[in-house]
Design a protein around this motif. Structure first.
Motif, PDB file in Angstrom:
ATOM      1  N   GLU A   1       4.094   2.052   2.074  1.00 38.65           N
ATOM      2  CA  GLU A   1       3.922   1.991   3.524  1.00 38.65           C
ATOM      3  C   GLU A   1       4.892   1.022   4.186  1.00 38.65           C
ATOM      4  O   GLU A   1       5.491   1.337   5.228  1.00 38.65           O
ATOM      5  CB  GLU A   1       2.475   1.608   3.839  1.00 38.65           C
ATOM      6  N   ASP A   2       5.083  -0.156   3.612  1.00 35.03           N
ATOM      7  CA  ASP A   2       6.007  -1.134   4.183  1.00 35.03           C
ATOM      8  C   ASP A   2       7.440  -0.599   4.178  1.00 35.03           C
ATOM      9  O   ASP A   2       8.182  -0.768   5.150  1.00 35.03           O
ATOM     10  CB  ASP A   2       5.955  -2.458   3.429  1.00 35.03           C
TER      11      ASP A   2
ATOM     12  N   GLN B   1      17.874   4.950   1.619  1.00 31.85           N
ATOM     13  CA  GLN B   1      18.140   4.652   0.212  1.00 31.85           C
ATOM     14  C   GLN B   1      17.930   3.174  -0.102  1.00 31.85           C
ATOM     15  O   GLN B   1      17.634   2.820  -1.243  1.00 31.85           O
ATOM     16  CB  GLN B   1      19.525   5.134  -0.223  1.00 31.85           C
ATOM     17  N   ASN B   2      18.062   2.315   0.898  1.00 33.08           N
ATOM     18  CA  ASN B   2      17.788   0.887   0.699  1.00 33.08           C
ATOM     19  C   ASN B   2      16.302   0.586   0.835  1.00 33.08           C
ATOM     20  O   ASN B   2      15.771  -0.254   0.127  1.00 33.08           O
ATOM     21  CB  ASN B   2      18.580   0.046   1.691  1.00 33.08           C
ATOM     22  N   ALA B   3      15.643   1.275   1.755  1.00 35.91           N
ATOM     23  CA  ALA B   3      14.214   1.037   1.977  1.00 35.91           C
ATOM     24  C   ALA B   3      13.366   1.616   0.852  1.00 35.91           C
ATOM     25  O   ALA B   3      12.356   1.025   0.473  1.00 35.91           O
ATOM     26  CB  ALA B   3      13.788   1.653   3.310  1.00 35.91           C
TER      27      ALA B   3
ATOM     28  N   GLN C   1      11.761   3.445   9.240  1.00 38.98           N
ATOM     29  CA  GLN C   1      11.546   3.838  10.630  1.00 38.98           C
ATOM     30  C   GLN C   1      12.142   2.815  11.598  1.00 38.98           C
ATOM     31  O   GLN C   1      12.541   3.171  12.708  1.00 38.98           O
ATOM     32  CB  GLN C   1      10.054   4.012  10.914  1.00 38.98           C
ATOM     33  N   ASP C   2      12.222   1.560  11.162  1.00 38.56           N
ATOM     34  CA  ASP C   2      12.792   0.503  11.999  1.00 38.56           C
ATOM     35  C   ASP C   2      14.314   0.411  11.891  1.00 38.56           C
ATOM     36  O   ASP C   2      14.917  -0.489  12.474  1.00 38.56           O
ATOM     37  CB  ASP C   2      12.165  -0.851  11.660  1.00 38.56           C
TER      38      ASP C   2
ATOM     39  N   ARG D   1       0.845  -1.189   0.000  1.00 40.54           N
ATOM     40  CA  ARG D   1       0.000   0.000   0.000  1.00 40.54           C
ATOM     41  C   ARG D   1       0.878   1.235   0.000  1.00 40.54           C
ATOM     42  O   ARG D   1       1.931   1.271   0.624  1.00 40.54           O
ATOM     43  CB  ARG D   1      -0.887   0.020   1.233  1.00 40.54           C
ATOM     44  N   ASP D   2       0.407   2.248  -0.702  1.00 46.21           N
ATOM     45  CA  ASP D   2       1.101   3.523  -0.698  1.00 46.21           C
ATOM     46  C   ASP D   2       0.474   4.425   0.344  1.00 46.21           C
ATOM     47  O   ASP D   2      -0.710   4.311   0.657  1.00 46.21           O
ATOM     48  CB  ASP D   2       1.034   4.188  -2.071  1.00 46.21           C
ATOM     49  N   ALA D   3       1.286   5.296   0.886  1.00 46.70           N
ATOM     50  CA  ALA D   3       0.824   6.261   1.870  1.00 46.70           C
ATOM     51  C   ALA D   3       1.356   7.633   1.475  1.00 46.70           C
ATOM     52  O   ALA D   3       2.395   7.750   0.837  1.00 46.70           O
ATOM     53  CB  ALA D   3       1.325   5.890   3.256  1.00 46.70           C
ATOM     54  N   ILE D   4       0.629   8.657   1.856  1.00 54.46           N
ATOM     55  CA  ILE D   4       1.048  10.032   1.618  1.00 54.46           C
ATOM     56  C   ILE D   4       1.582  10.578   2.936  1.00 54.46           C
ATOM     57  O   ILE D   4       0.872  10.590   3.945  1.00 54.46           O
ATOM     58  CB  ILE D   4      -0.130  10.905   1.131  1.00 54.46           C
TER      59      ILE D   4
END
Length: 65
Positions: free
Chosen positions: A23-24, A36-38, A30-31, A2-5
Motif C-alpha cells: 500500500e505504501d 519501477q522504483n516504488a 501515485q505521488d 500493508r498489502d492491498a489488492i
C-alpha cells in the motif's frame, strides 16, 4: 507495511484481474515516484497492468511476446 489488492479491468478484453501491491509503495507511485522504483518487487507485467490496465494476455497481443 500493508498489502492491498488492486482490481484492474482490462479495456480490451473486459476481464478483471488483480495485482497485490504494498500500500505504501502504491501511494508513492501515485505521488510521482517511478513505478519501477516504488514497486521493484512486482514483475514488469504486473507493473504494466497498473500503468496501462492491460491484462497479461492483452499485453502480449499489443506489445508482442
Amino acid at each position: 507495511m500493508r498489502d492491498a489488492i488492486v482490481e484492474i479491468h482490462c479495456p480490451i478484453c473486459g476481464k478483471t484481474h488483480t495485482v497485490e501491491v504494498n500500500e505504501d509503495a502504491y501511494y508513492d507511485w501515485q505521488d510521482g515516484m517511478l513505478i519501477q522504483n516504488a514497486m521493484p518487487d512486482l514483475t514488469p507485467t504486473e507493473r504494466e497492468q497498473l500503468i496501462s490496465k492491460l491484462c497479461p494476455e492483452c499485453q502480449k497481443m499489443v506489445f508482442g511476446e
